[in-house]
Write a protein that holds these residues in place. Structure first.
Motif, PDB file in Angstrom:
ATOM      1  N   GLY A 195       0.667  -1.357   0.136  1.00  0.00           N
ATOM      2  CA  GLY A 195      -0.020   0.041   0.004  1.00  0.00           C
ATOM      3  C   GLY A 195       0.889   1.373   0.155  1.00  0.00           C
ATOM      4  N   LYS A 196       0.314   2.322  -0.206  1.00  0.00           N
ATOM      5  CA  LYS A 196       0.971   3.689  -0.475  1.00  0.00           C
ATOM      6  C   LYS A 196       0.823   4.385   1.120  1.00  0.00           C
ATOM      7  N   VAL A 197       2.064   4.997   1.312  1.00  0.00           N
ATOM      8  CA  VAL A 197       2.025   5.787   2.636  1.00  0.00           C
ATOM      9  C   VAL A 197       2.028   7.305   2.354  1.00  0.00           C
ATOM     10  N   TYR A 198       1.092   7.847   3.145  1.00  0.00           N
ATOM     11  CA  TYR A 198       1.232   9.451   2.938  1.00  0.00           C
ATOM     12  C   TYR A 198       1.486  10.195   4.356  1.00  0.00           C
ATOM     13  N   ASN A 207       7.463   3.531  12.939  1.00  0.00           N
ATOM     14  CA  ASN A 207       7.866   3.184  11.534  1.00  0.00           C
ATOM     15  C   ASN A 207       7.409   1.619  11.308  1.00  0.00           C
ATOM     16  N   ALA A 208       7.825   0.916  12.257  1.00  0.00           N
ATOM     17  CA  ALA A 208       7.438  -0.556  12.004  1.00  0.00           C
ATOM     18  C   ALA A 208       6.057  -0.674  11.756  1.00  0.00           C
ATOM     19  N   LEU A 209       5.072  -0.116  12.512  1.00  0.00           N
ATOM     20  CA  LEU A 209       3.600  -0.092  12.404  1.00  0.00           C
ATOM     21  C   LEU A 209       3.284   0.324  10.996  1.00  0.00           C
ATOM     22  N   ILE A 210       3.760   1.594  10.496  1.00  0.00           N
ATOM     23  CA  ILE A 210       3.593   2.015   9.290  1.00  0.00           C
ATOM     24  C   ILE A 210       3.723   0.992   8.048  1.00  0.00           C
ATOM     25  N   ALA A 211       4.848   0.673   8.285  1.00  0.00           N
ATOM     26  CA  ALA A 211       5.298  -0.458   7.322  1.00  0.00           C
ATOM     27  C   ALA A 211       4.441  -1.843   7.327  1.00  0.00           C
ATOM     28  N   GLN A 263       0.535  -4.990   4.004  1.00  0.00           N
ATOM     29  CA  GLN A 263      -0.588  -5.715   3.782  1.00  0.00           C
ATOM     30  C   GLN A 263      -1.497  -5.238   2.671  1.00  0.00           C
ATOM     31  N   GLY A 264      -1.075  -4.049   2.019  1.00  0.00           N
ATOM     32  CA  GLY A 264      -1.694  -3.810   1.020  1.00  0.00           C
ATOM     33  C   GLY A 264      -2.680  -2.204   1.252  1.00  0.00           C
ATOM     34  N   PHE A 265      -2.740  -1.966   2.606  1.00  0.00           N
ATOM     35  CA  PHE A 265      -3.525  -0.700   2.984  1.00  0.00           C
ATOM     36  C   PHE A 265      -2.845   0.561   2.676  1.00  0.00           C
ATOM     37  N   SER A 266      -3.809   1.480   2.275  1.00  0.00           N
ATOM     38  CA  SER A 266      -3.323   2.898   2.354  1.00  0.00           C
ATOM     39  C   SER A 266      -3.294   3.468   3.528  1.00  0.00           C
ATOM     40  N   GLN A 303       6.080   2.981  -1.228  1.00  0.00           N
ATOM     41  CA  GLN A 303       5.915   4.180  -1.974  1.00  0.00           C
ATOM     42  C   GLN A 303       5.330   5.366  -0.960  1.00  0.00           C
ATOM     43  N   VAL A 304       6.099   6.388  -0.896  1.00  0.00           N
ATOM     44  CA  VAL A 304       5.583   7.719   0.084  1.00  0.00           C
ATOM     45  C   VAL A 304       5.486   8.982  -0.380  1.00  0.00           C
TER      46      VAL A 304
END
Length: 269
Positions: free
Chosen positions: A21-24, A88-92, A97-100, A128-129
């Motif tokens: 998933g993409k991270v914003y 950091n680990a939570l976001i990753a 798992q494919g979540f945005s 992708q950030v």
């Protein structure tokens, strides 16, 4: 690692976990929802996972849809309930798992918000950030109190500094800026160090009557301004509840002459 047992997506778990998933990293400004950028508003509404700081207001949190998973990762002063490494680990983990994922930050992610650390970590892990800039308190905080960081005849430049270094060390490297002519210095994370700042500034030769303003909770109902001098800084700070910015410079003399964001508490010392 935290695992999601049920997805909000119609995709199968196999398909969903097979992509990233993409991270914003979303700058949420001072707290007033109307000061969010259109893009920040859209991402807050669309993201499947939202991680938020302790300075994110209820007004902004109310914009998050009820079905969105919300995770508090705040680190209030002297009470870091969760480490940066864990965040950091939570976001990753969620992104894997494919979540945005939307990581909400007060102000701007890159202005003393540790956004660079998160972006570097996630980029190195192959995620992708996208960085969504927010209105920084370093600019909007003084403006809300009717104090412009620059103004002809008062300041032709300004600096933004942090009073804290790594491991909570007091930063004094910026003190020479207080002697730069026609200059404004905006200090973030300095309220609890007001006494130390006062002492160091006076010892470095800054005049006792050098203008100072403390602007707390800018754009929020409890917004408060305290107008003082270097000499009165420590006493003034005792009557303020953060978050706050401290403004040094002749632009403070414009207080009361320019529009303010809203009615607010004002004190003079």
């Amino acid at each position: 690692m935290t695992k999601i047992l049920k997805s909000n997506s119609a995709e199968t778990n196999e398909t969903f976990s097979a992509r990233k998933g993409k991270v914003y990293l979303v700058g949420c400004g001072l707290g007033d929802a109307e000061q969010l950028t259109l893009k920040a508003y859209r991402i807050i509404r669309e993201a499947q996972i939202v991680l938020y700081d302790h300075l994110i207001t209820d007004e902004i949190l109310a914009l998050i849809p009820s079905q969105t998973r919300k995770i508090y990762v705040g680190k209030p002063k002297n009470c870091h309930s969760i480490s940066q490494e864990r965040i950091n680990a939570l976001i990753a983990d969620y992104a894997s798992q494919g979540f945005s994922v939307a990581r909400l930050k007060s102000g701007d992610p890159y202005i003393f918000g540790r956004g660079a650390e998160e972006a570097l970590y996630l980029g190195e892990q192959g995620y992708q950030v996208e960085i969504i800039a927010g209105i920084s308190s370093s600019v909007a905080g003084p403006a809300c109190a009717g104090i412009p960081p620059t103004a002809r005849g008062y300041a032709s430049s300004f600096s933004v500094v942090s009073a804290h270094l790594k491991d909570a060390k007091f930063n004094t490297d910026w003190l020479p800026l207080l002697k730069v002519p026609n200059h404004t210095t905006v200090v973030l994370m300095g309220l609890s160090l007001a006494g130390a700042i006062r002492k160091a500034a006076l010892q470095s030769g800054v005049p006792k009557d050098f203008p100072v303003a403390i602007v707390a909770n800018a754009s929020r109902p409890e917004q408060q301004s305290v107008i003082t001098t270097v000499s009165g800084l420590a006493k003034a700070a005792k009557n303020v509840q953060g978050p706050a910015v401290i403004v040094f410079g002749d632009v403070v003399k414009l207080y009361g002459k320019l529009p303010q964001y809203q009615l607010q508490q004002v004190s003079f010392y």
